[in-house]
Design an enzyme around this catalytic site. Sequence first.
Site, PDB file in Angstrom:
ATOM      1  N   ARG A   1      -7.361 -12.194  24.875  1.00 57.67           N
ATOM      2  CA  ARG A   1      -8.364 -11.155  25.070  1.00 57.67           C
ATOM      3  C   ARG A   1      -9.737 -11.806  25.192  1.00 57.67           C
ATOM      4  NH1 ARG A   1      -5.099  -8.351  26.713  1.00 57.67           N
ATOM      5  NH2 ARG A   1      -4.461  -6.268  26.102  1.00 57.67           N
TER       6      ARG A   1
ATOM      7  N   GLU B   1     -14.467  -8.475  31.772  1.00 57.35           N
ATOM      8  CA  GLU B   1     -13.552  -8.428  32.927  1.00 57.35           C
ATOM      9  C   GLU B   1     -13.331  -7.027  33.501  1.00 57.35           C
ATOM     10  OE1 GLU B   1     -10.070 -10.018  30.702  1.00 57.35           O
ATOM     11  OE2 GLU B   1      -8.992  -8.280  31.508  1.00 57.35           O
TER      12      GLU B   1
ATOM     13  N   HIS C   1      -6.603 -12.315  34.800  1.00 55.82           N
ATOM     14  CA  HIS C   1      -5.663 -11.622  33.902  1.00 55.82           C
ATOM     15  C   HIS C   1      -4.287 -11.493  34.574  1.00 55.82           C
ATOM     16  CE1 HIS C   1      -5.978  -9.002  30.079  1.00 55.82           C
ATOM     17  NE2 HIS C   1      -4.702  -9.332  30.254  1.00 55.82           N
TER      18      HIS C   1
ATOM     19  N   ASP D   1      -7.780 -16.692  31.204  1.00 56.68           N
ATOM     20  CA  ASP D   1      -7.116 -15.625  31.960  1.00 56.68           C
ATOM     21  C   ASP D   1      -7.695 -14.274  31.561  1.00 56.68           C
ATOM     22  OD1 ASP D   1      -5.086 -14.834  33.882  1.00 56.68           O
ATOM     23  OD2 ASP D   1      -4.041 -13.908  32.194  1.00 56.68           O
TER      24      ASP D   1
HETATM   25  C1  COI Z   1      -1.313  -6.709  27.942  1.00 61.32           C
HETATM   26  O1  COI Z   1      -0.106  -6.510  28.100  1.00 61.32           O
HETATM   27  O2  COI Z   1      -1.926  -6.243  26.965  1.00 61.32           O
HETATM   28  C2  COI Z   1      -2.044  -7.485  28.938  1.00 61.32           C
HETATM   29  O3  COI Z   1      -3.008  -8.091  28.607  1.00 61.32           O
HETATM   30  C3  COI Z   1      -1.618  -7.406  30.355  1.00 61.32           C
HETATM   31  C4  COI Z   1      -2.106  -6.208  31.011  1.00 61.32           C
HETATM   32  C5  COI Z   1      -3.501  -5.876  31.038  1.00 61.32           C
HETATM   33  C6  COI Z   1      -1.297  -5.599  32.029  1.00 61.32           C
END
Ligand code: COI
Length: 332
Positions: A235, A264, A297, A259
């Site tokens: 995060r 973002e 991401h 990432d």
């Molecule tokens: C999550 O699964 O929490 C991610 O970070 C990926 C997503 C934003 C699809």
Amino acid sequence: MKIIAYGIRDDEKPYLDKWSEENPDVEVASTGELLDDSTVDQAKGADGVVTYQQKPYTASVLDKLGSFGIKYLSLRNVGVDNIDADAAKRNGIQVTNVPAYSPEAIAEFTVTQLMRLLRRTNTFDRKQANGDLRWAPDIADELNQMTVGVFATGRIGRAAMRIYKGFGAKVIAYDIYHNPELEKEGVYVDTPEELYAQSDVLSLHAPATKENEHMINDKTIAQMKDGVFILNPARGALVDTDALIRGLDSGKIGGAALDTYENEVGIFNTDFGSFDKIPDERLKNLMKRENVLVSPHIAFYTKRAARNMVYFAMDANKSLINTGKSDKLVEL
Ligand code: COI
């Protein structure tokens, strides 16, 4: 029973169609649009909502869902940090997530980016694009000679640890909760400070909480080894971007693979048409550096993950509607 799925991408649609075929008792509606104030009305008449998004689930959206009598919200992703928990609670909305659509997807990408950093591939790609095929001075480091510190040993952290060990790295970890298997192996250090002091590579795998916001900051960076590599597929909020930039400028930080990024929302997964048009100077500052790998991401973004996100979230939502229960309920 009717479920509406928001934010369905083209790569998810075949999985949703298949799920729908296999569940003829459920009326499935879907839209490519994300759930927000301008789209929430499409949920009227549905019993449950399935969605995923990186942008916030705001109080006004949750209040509207509540006013439509919708009590079940199933996220296709892991993180629940972008939900207004108070608004969900006051509307009696139960939330599920998908805690394990593919921890390996995120772990594999994280290690890929680390290997790219260690082998200086970004630098060689840039040199080669200019016809420069020389080796020096971009000599590499080897992962098998390094200590990797894993912050948080949930499913993703543990999947990453397995890969780091496969490369022959020494792996240590910090977490408030100790996994019994890892405990037996003696990988845990007692404090984050110890993790910082001993790690050549810091691999972050914690969810975002109030407590760990900007855990990577000037003070903690100073506690790290010189030349540390920082990996953040978790995060953006974990990292104070200004402190990271200062650490990169001074050479204290040897490289970073990001990432996720604290600003973002509205930037990642968007086509701005050219580098110059990306509306975030700090992000561009990071993207220009050879020893920083920014990715939008995408660590989660694999076919297996997309399939599991759709299937597990739809199953969870149907189960909530039918029984009021799901093994994927989240405590907000
Ligand atoms: C999550 O699964 O929490 C991610 O970070 C990926 C997503 C934003 C699809």
